[in-house]
Design a protein around this motif. Structure first.
Motif, short mmCIF file in Angstrom:
data_model
loop_
_atom_site.label_atom_id
_atom_site.label_comp_id
_atom_site.label_asym_id
_atom_site.label_seq_id
_atom_site.Cartn_x
_atom_site.Cartn_y
_atom_site.Cartn_z
N ALA A 186 -5.35 7.18 1.41
CA ALA A 186 -4.58 8.00 2.36
C ALA A 186 -3.24 8.42 1.78
N TYR A 187 -2.80 7.77 0.71
CA TYR A 187 -1.52 8.14 0.08
C TYR A 187 -1.72 9.02 -1.16
N HIS A 245 0.20 -8.48 4.66
CA HIS A 245 -0.89 -7.70 5.27
C HIS A 245 -2.10 -7.68 4.34
N GLN A 280 -4.29 12.17 6.77
CA GLN A 280 -5.14 12.70 5.72
C GLN A 280 -6.34 13.44 6.34
N ASP A 296 0.85 -1.92 9.40
CA ASP A 296 -0.51 -1.67 9.86
C ASP A 296 -0.62 -0.28 10.50
N ARG A 330 -1.48 5.71 10.35
CA ARG A 330 -0.87 7.04 10.38
C ARG A 330 -1.27 7.85 9.15
N ALA A 331 -1.21 7.19 8.01
CA ALA A 331 -1.53 7.89 6.75
C ALA A 331 -3.01 8.32 6.74
N GLU A 332 -3.89 7.43 7.19
CA GLU A 332 -5.32 7.77 7.20
C GLU A 332 -5.60 8.94 8.13
N ARG A 349 0.80 -1.24 0.00
CA ARG A 349 0.00 0.00 0.00
C ARG A 349 0.82 1.27 0.00
N THR A 350 2.02 1.22 0.59
CA THR A 350 2.82 2.46 0.62
C THR A 350 3.46 2.75 -0.74
N GLU A 386 1.49 2.19 10.04
CA GLU A 386 1.80 3.19 9.02
C GLU A 386 0.54 3.53 8.21
N TYR A 387 -0.27 2.52 7.88
CA TYR A 387 -1.51 2.80 7.14
C TYR A 387 -2.45 3.68 7.97
#
Lengths: 437, 437
Positions: A194-195, A270, B314, B304, B309-311, A163-164, B306-307
């Motif tokens: 989110a990215y 994941h 945003q 997990d 964090r991104a959400e 995802r990143t 990091e995702y």
């Protein structure tokens, strides 16, 4: 494809056209296909894993924008399972044959999307590109593959690989088409991803008439002399229109190796989620072998690799201080489907020699047709540049495609006359698309 | 401080002044201090852990730039060990007392740097800020703490806490001084820091005369009614000069919690390295308790988080679509050194309520003096804005400081007259610094 799903789009499109007018629908009636890890409402998303499949309740953001612009989704395309591969053979639905010689691989993971474009079935198709899945199959099928800057095209509604790093990518027969579709799909940032990032207004749209292109001082073809000779001809052609600057490829190669030999495979673990534990046999054995490794990495390993990624990316950024772009063979070699079964991991890894670093270093890339190998297979080149240089790459790519003037994809159609001229930036109202076949 | 290390700087500075002239040395002769996790050639770097200490062979990049501008390093300052804390008590060299009441904590981790500025010993000092270490001690000592955008000030030559998040920060008595020092220290990106970034030329330098400031709709003071009353007075003052927009603080609070209750602690584990295994007793028990937890996280956990964090980032970015900045209490409460010994983790965590999310969300922050609590301790506010809005924050901060017109730090000196006026952007040739005490 389910005929009812296509009929309903036509009905909806007619309503749209009546309400806003055809001129407001730049992709009015243009058929397209999407890789089967991208959602379209009412269609099954399989990611080439029947046990993982579900029927999408919502369009992926990019699909929704293309449909809103008038395009008609006509099919979903085969892929390396969970987009884990650069080969096009890791699917329970069968290997996708190369559009020039069915004994050879199509490249992947966006195998089917490249194939339907190369064969002229649709003028464009969506893929995804984490390690090079939007470029390797473009190279193997003589078409254009635009891997936009990460965050330009939303990954909302796409089954994640990493995802990143994941990007939606665009296959088309011409650079002009690939960029036009990207501009529509990436018209704004997306809250579902989110990215997602805002395209900067200051992004460059052109490169110098004679660009400075970095080229690896030592090229690796993994023993494929036919590819080496083909790239040599491409390089001679390139030297006529660009200044080639030999560079040390070491940081690119080191960063490329991190993608599969580092903790980023845990992102794939994941993404697959409980299936890996609950029903491991549902997963392709080669893919499972890769995804299993994600369980072995710790947070310490992850940050250690992230620091290395940052250091190598910084060294790579410095290379671009001095050149307009990097040019590489899209893939250093190609294999038959039979060969691939013998060394599925090793040969896959070789295909990624010139692609795997791109998203880790936050670069954009444009795979282009270039020359034909002595055995009649295509040999592509890829231009790579820093984030948000997509339009500038397309500027060079358009000129390159006009210069080469090859038949499009695996069709016998020539490049449209308009694409041989210098083309102004696309207007927002209307977009030309090459429809062939 | 070793007198010889200071003498040699004077000698070098005199040579410099003869060669380039004093006008080319905007910090000519200005004394400063640095937190003892920042390298200065010939000085020991301890990170408040004697077993970790080494003598630096090279200046940290920021130190080197400040010295090249004429500043004289006069001392290194105590900190929470490995910059792990917001309290100033986690050091074998002793707790740093609050400059207003020695029974109270100074805040940390940049405890000593805030203290020497508040007491007027130096006009500015460098700290570091990962979780809020450049802001909490500013708030507790009535000074300015600028936590610049991550990547503006190089972390080359700084002992890492969380390398992906660490920032060098600046303490000063006035906003003007803090920004001037940051501009010099961040004059260019730095090859020694892989996370260094180019300051965009398009970064805003000002905010509207009456800025729109988001403020948490529900404020948490962890039972500290004295702080709640103090902040209420600050808010009344703020409402005179800004439009306050109540917002839902949930995404900020959730993101803040991730910093210590998530895999980022593994970055701290990484930074401490073999010492944790080879000589665990050399590490402060509270700090060790935190750093140990980094071993528990997997790569899957890391991605997990990091995702997430991104959400959350945003969602936070969307808050800033509608306002110029966020304003919060710098800390919701303060504790005595004695109290801190009883609940070292819980009370520390409370101090980070309004700081911990900042670097995870790629924001910049400016801690400002605001009002005095009923018990005579200072109560600061912090302005927070998206990356590269540092200068715009300073613009508002300067006006705020002129409006409040408090004595500087723990000194009895008033704000210099020039700082009460509207001030043009700093010239590149010369910088004013408030030298007091």
């Amino acid at each position: 494809a389910d005929a009812a799903l296509i009929d309903s789009q036509w009905a909806e499109l007619e309503r749209q056209a009546e309400s806003v007018g055809v001129k407001a629908l730049p992709l009015y009636g243009v058929p397209f296909a999407i890789k089967d890890n991208i959602d379209a409402v009412g269609w099954k998303t399989t990611a080439a894993c029947p046990a993982f499949a579900y029927t999408a309740e919502q369009d992926a953001t990019v699909v929704s924008r293309l449909r809103a612009a008038g395009a008609i989704l006509v099919g979903k395309t085969n892929l390396d399972q969970f987009a884990t591969g650069l080969v096009g053979t890791r699917s329970p639905y069968g290997a996708v044959p190369n559009s020039f010689d069915p004994a050879y691989v199509s490249g992947g993971s966006s195998a089917g999307s490249a194939s339907v474009v190369a064969r002229g079935l649709v003028p464009f198709a969506l893929g995804t590109d984490t390690a090079g899945s939007g470029r390797v199959p473009a190279g193997f099928n003589n078409i254009v593959g635009l891997k936009p800057t990460r965050g330009w095209l939303s990954i909302g509604g796409v089954v994640p690989a990493c995802r990143t790093l994941d990007c939606v990518s665009v296959f088309a027969l011409t650079v002009e088409d690939a960029l036009a579709v990207t501009e529509i799909g990436g018209s704004a940032p997306d809250e579902r991803d989110a990215y997602s990032r805002q395209h900067p207004h200051t992004a460059p749209v052109a490169m110098p008439e004679r660009p400075r292109l970095a080229i690896p001082a030592a090229l690796e073809f993994h023993g494929d002399d036919v590819m080496a000779r083909a790239f040599d001809r491409a390089r001679t052609q390139l030297a006529r229109v660009a200044e080639l600057v030999p560079i040390d490829y070491t940081p690119f190669a080191e960063l490329a190796a991190l993608l599969y030999q580092g903790p980023w495979v845990a992102e794939r673990t994941h993404a697959v989620g409980p299936l890996l534990i609950n029903d491991p046999d549902a997963i392709d054995p080669t893919v499972r072998g890769i995804i299993d490794k994600g369980l072995d990495y710790s947070a310490l390993d992850t940050f250690d690799a992230e620091y290395r990624r940052a250091e190598l990316s910084q060294r790579i950024a410095r290379v671009f201080d001095d050149v307009d772009a990097l040019v590489v063979p899209t893939s250093p070699t190609i294999r038959t489907i039979a060969e691939m079964a013998e060394q599925p991991v090793q040969y896959n890894s070789e295909f990624g020699t010139y692609t795997n670093f791109t998203n880790l270093a936050d670069l954009c890339a444009l795979a282009l047709p270039a020359v034909m190998r002595d055995d009649g297979l295509p040999a592509g080149i890829t231009l790579i540049a820093p984030a948000w240089h997509d339009r500038a790459l397309a500027d060079v790519g358009r000129r390159w495609q006009a210069l080469c003037d090859l038949p499009l994809g695996a069709t016998e159609q020539p490049l449209p006359v308009a694409d041989k001229e210098v083309i102004p930036p696309p207007s927002s109202a209307c977009v030309r698309l090459a429809v062939v076949g």
